[in-house]
Design a protein around this motif. Structure first.
Motif, PDB file in Angstrom:
ATOM      1  N   GLU A  82       0.826  -1.209   0.000  1.00  0.00           N
ATOM      2  CA  GLU A  82       0.000   0.000   0.000  1.00  0.00           C
ATOM      3  C   GLU A  82       0.860   1.259   0.000  1.00  0.00           C
ATOM      4  OE1 GLU A  82      -2.487  -0.429   3.406  1.00  0.00           O
ATOM      5  OE2 GLU A  82      -3.803  -1.920   2.475  1.00  0.00           O
ATOM      6  N   SER A  83       2.039   1.153   0.590  1.00  0.00           N
ATOM      7  CA  SER A  83       2.920   2.323   0.724  1.00  0.00           C
ATOM      8  C   SER A  83       3.750   2.606  -0.516  1.00  0.00           C
ATOM      9  CB  SER A  83       3.857   2.126   1.928  1.00  0.00           C
ATOM     10  OG  SER A  83       3.108   1.967   3.107  1.00  0.00           O
ATOM     11  N   THR A  84       3.624   1.765  -1.540  1.00  0.00           N
ATOM     12  CA  THR A  84       4.382   1.998  -2.778  1.00  0.00           C
ATOM     13  C   THR A  84       3.767   3.119  -3.602  1.00  0.00           C
ATOM     14  OG1 THR A  84       3.090   0.411  -4.095  1.00  0.00           O
ATOM     15  CG2 THR A  84       5.014  -0.441  -2.892  1.00  0.00           C
ATOM     16  N   HIS A  85       2.475   3.387  -3.374  1.00  0.00           N
ATOM     17  CA  HIS A  85       1.722   4.352  -4.168  1.00  0.00           C
ATOM     18  C   HIS A  85       1.748   3.984  -5.651  1.00  0.00           C
ATOM     19  CE1 HIS A  85       0.903   7.114  -0.828  1.00  0.00           C
ATOM     20  NE2 HIS A  85       2.077   6.712  -0.389  1.00  0.00           N
ATOM     21  N   ASN A  86       1.789   2.668  -5.898  1.00  0.00           N
ATOM     22  CA  ASN A  86       1.671   2.129  -7.248  1.00  0.00           C
ATOM     23  C   ASN A  86       0.385   1.309  -7.275  1.00  0.00           C
ATOM     24  OD1 ASN A  86       1.848   0.078  -9.411  1.00  0.00           O
ATOM     25  ND2 ASN A  86       3.903   0.890  -9.752  1.00  0.00           N
ATOM     26  N   MET A  87      -0.626   1.809  -7.981  1.00  0.00           N
ATOM     27  CA  MET A  87      -1.947   1.185  -7.935  1.00  0.00           C
ATOM     28  C   MET A  87      -1.944  -0.233  -8.495  1.00  0.00           C
ATOM     29  SD  MET A  87      -4.542   4.344  -8.811  1.00  0.00           S
ATOM     30  CE  MET A  87      -3.737   4.759 -10.363  1.00  0.00           C
ATOM     31  N   VAL A  88      -1.164  -0.470  -9.561  1.00  0.00           N
ATOM     32  CA  VAL A  88      -1.122  -1.797 -10.173  1.00  0.00           C
ATOM     33  C   VAL A  88      -0.484  -2.791  -9.206  1.00  0.00           C
ATOM     34  CG1 VAL A  88      -0.239  -3.177 -12.091  1.00  0.00           C
ATOM     35  CG2 VAL A  88      -1.049  -0.849 -12.511  1.00  0.00           C
ATOM     36  N   LEU A  89       0.625  -2.396  -8.608  1.00  0.00           N
ATOM     37  CA  LEU A  89       1.310  -3.265  -7.650  1.00  0.00           C
ATOM     38  C   LEU A  89       0.420  -3.574  -6.458  1.00  0.00           C
ATOM     39  CD1 LEU A  89       3.912  -4.694  -6.876  1.00  0.00           C
ATOM     40  CD2 LEU A  89       4.750  -2.545  -5.928  1.00  0.00           C
ATOM     41  N   LEU A  90      -0.254  -2.549  -5.946  1.00  0.00           N
ATOM     42  CA  LEU A  90      -1.145  -2.738  -4.804  1.00  0.00           C
ATOM     43  C   LEU A  90      -2.238  -3.745  -5.115  1.00  0.00           C
ATOM     44  CD1 LEU A  90      -2.484  -2.119  -2.086  1.00  0.00           C
ATOM     45  CD2 LEU A  90      -3.488  -0.083  -3.130  1.00  0.00           C
ATOM     46  N   HIS A  91      -2.893  -3.583  -6.268  1.00  0.00           N
ATOM     47  CA  HIS A  91      -4.025  -4.458  -6.570  1.00  0.00           C
ATOM     48  C   HIS A  91      -3.586  -5.865  -6.975  1.00  0.00           C
ATOM     49  CE1 HIS A  91      -7.260  -1.644  -5.884  1.00  0.00           C
ATOM     50  NE2 HIS A  91      -6.499  -0.709  -6.420  1.00  0.00           N
ATOM     51  N   MET A  92      -2.381  -5.998  -7.493  1.00  0.00           N
ATOM     52  CA  MET A  92      -1.850  -7.345  -7.736  1.00  0.00           C
ATOM     53  C   MET A  92      -1.643  -8.062  -6.415  1.00  0.00           C
ATOM     54  SD  MET A  92       0.845  -7.193 -10.903  1.00  0.00           S
ATOM     55  CE  MET A  92       1.061  -8.972 -10.809  1.00  0.00           C
ATOM     56  N   MET A  93      -1.120  -7.337  -5.431  1.00  0.00           N
ATOM     57  CA  MET A  93      -0.921  -7.941  -4.113  1.00  0.00           C
ATOM     58  C   MET A  93      -2.259  -8.291  -3.469  1.00  0.00           C
ATOM     59  SD  MET A  93       2.289  -8.324  -3.144  1.00  0.00           S
ATOM     60  CE  MET A  93       2.458  -8.136  -1.367  1.00  0.00           C
TER      61      MET A  93
END
Length: 254
Positions: A159-170
């Motif tokens: 969540e702290s990456t502020h990368n929406m694609v990465l967040l939703h993949m996780m």
């Protein structure tokens, strides 16, 4: 020169776009209940009919779900990229566990890197809170709760990456990741030296992110997963030796 008339967007479309942004950025999570219509209209400073129209459009798109007399929720189906049959295949095929661990190496290394690079003070506080919960269950030796806290800790980093694609993949991997961590640790955690080592690695990962050290954070994530893989391989060998010994015992008893 002919100028085209600029069309003003409908209020409901503006509201819909804002709600979609909140879902994408992770402010609204799958399964989360939206505030009551009156409160939400007040927050957006719009009329309730416009808000209602926006919610209906998002419900038609499958983003929101309205329950009769129970409010409006973000759909729990969002991000469910893995079906139950596929989950079962991952769980019943040992080689898939190592493939998933490889994937976690890539995904969580990047996640740790960008969390260290971009996390805000509020993000770091959130990660630390998740770590503190993990520490509490670790100290109490409450294994089942520690597994859930482990997943929450890694998701807080994403969540702290502020990368929406990465967040939703996780998030899409949440169920699979939770089961994977459980499968990884159910034989490893009873061994106090391995359990302590894994917890130390979580501490190093937290410290690197809080200190804003991207490369150290990525290395901490990779070292952590490399150790888990090594522990799993060793555990697999030990299980094989135990099975062989049991088979010899059974034959001797005949």
């Amino acid at each position: 020169m002919v100028y085209q008339r600029v069309k003003q967007p409908k209020i409901s479309d503006v509201i819909m776009a804002q709600l979609e942004d909140m879902v994408l950025e992770g402010t609204l999570k799958p399964g989360q209940k939206l505030p009551a219509e009156r409160e939400l209209a007040k927050q957006f400073e719009v009329s309730r009919p416009s808000l209602r129209e926006a919610i209906q459009k998002l419900a038609a798109k499958g983003v929101l779900v309205s329950r009769q007399g129970g409010g409006t929720y973000v759909s729990e189906e969002l991000g469910r990229a893995f079906s139950d049959p596929l989950l079962e295949l991952f769980q019943t095929h040992p080689e898939a566990q190592y493939d998933l661990l490889e994937f976690r190496h890539a995904l969580e290394g990047v996640s740790a890197y960008y969390a260290a690079l971009r996390s805000t003070p509020a993000d770091k506080e959130h990660i630390r809170a998740r770590y503190d919960a993990l520490q509490m269950f670790h100290d109490r030796k409450e294994f089942d709760k520690e597994v859930y806290a482990d997943v929450d800790f890694h998701l807080a980093i994403a969540e702290s990456t502020h990368n929406m694609v990465l967040l939703h993949m996780m998030r899409a991997l949440f169920s699979l990741l939770r089961q994977h961590i459980w499968e990884n640790l159910k034989d490893v955690y009873p061994k106090s030296e391995m359990r302590s080592k894994i917890h130390e690695q979580h501490t190093l990962l937290l410290d690197a992110i809080v200190a804003g050290e991207p490369e150290n954070a990525r290395k901490a994530a990779h070292d952590h997963l490399a150790y888990v893989e090594e522990a799993l391989l060793e555990q697999g060998k030990e299980n094989t030796r135990i099975k062989r010994a049991l088979r010899r015992t059974d034959v001797t008893a005949l």
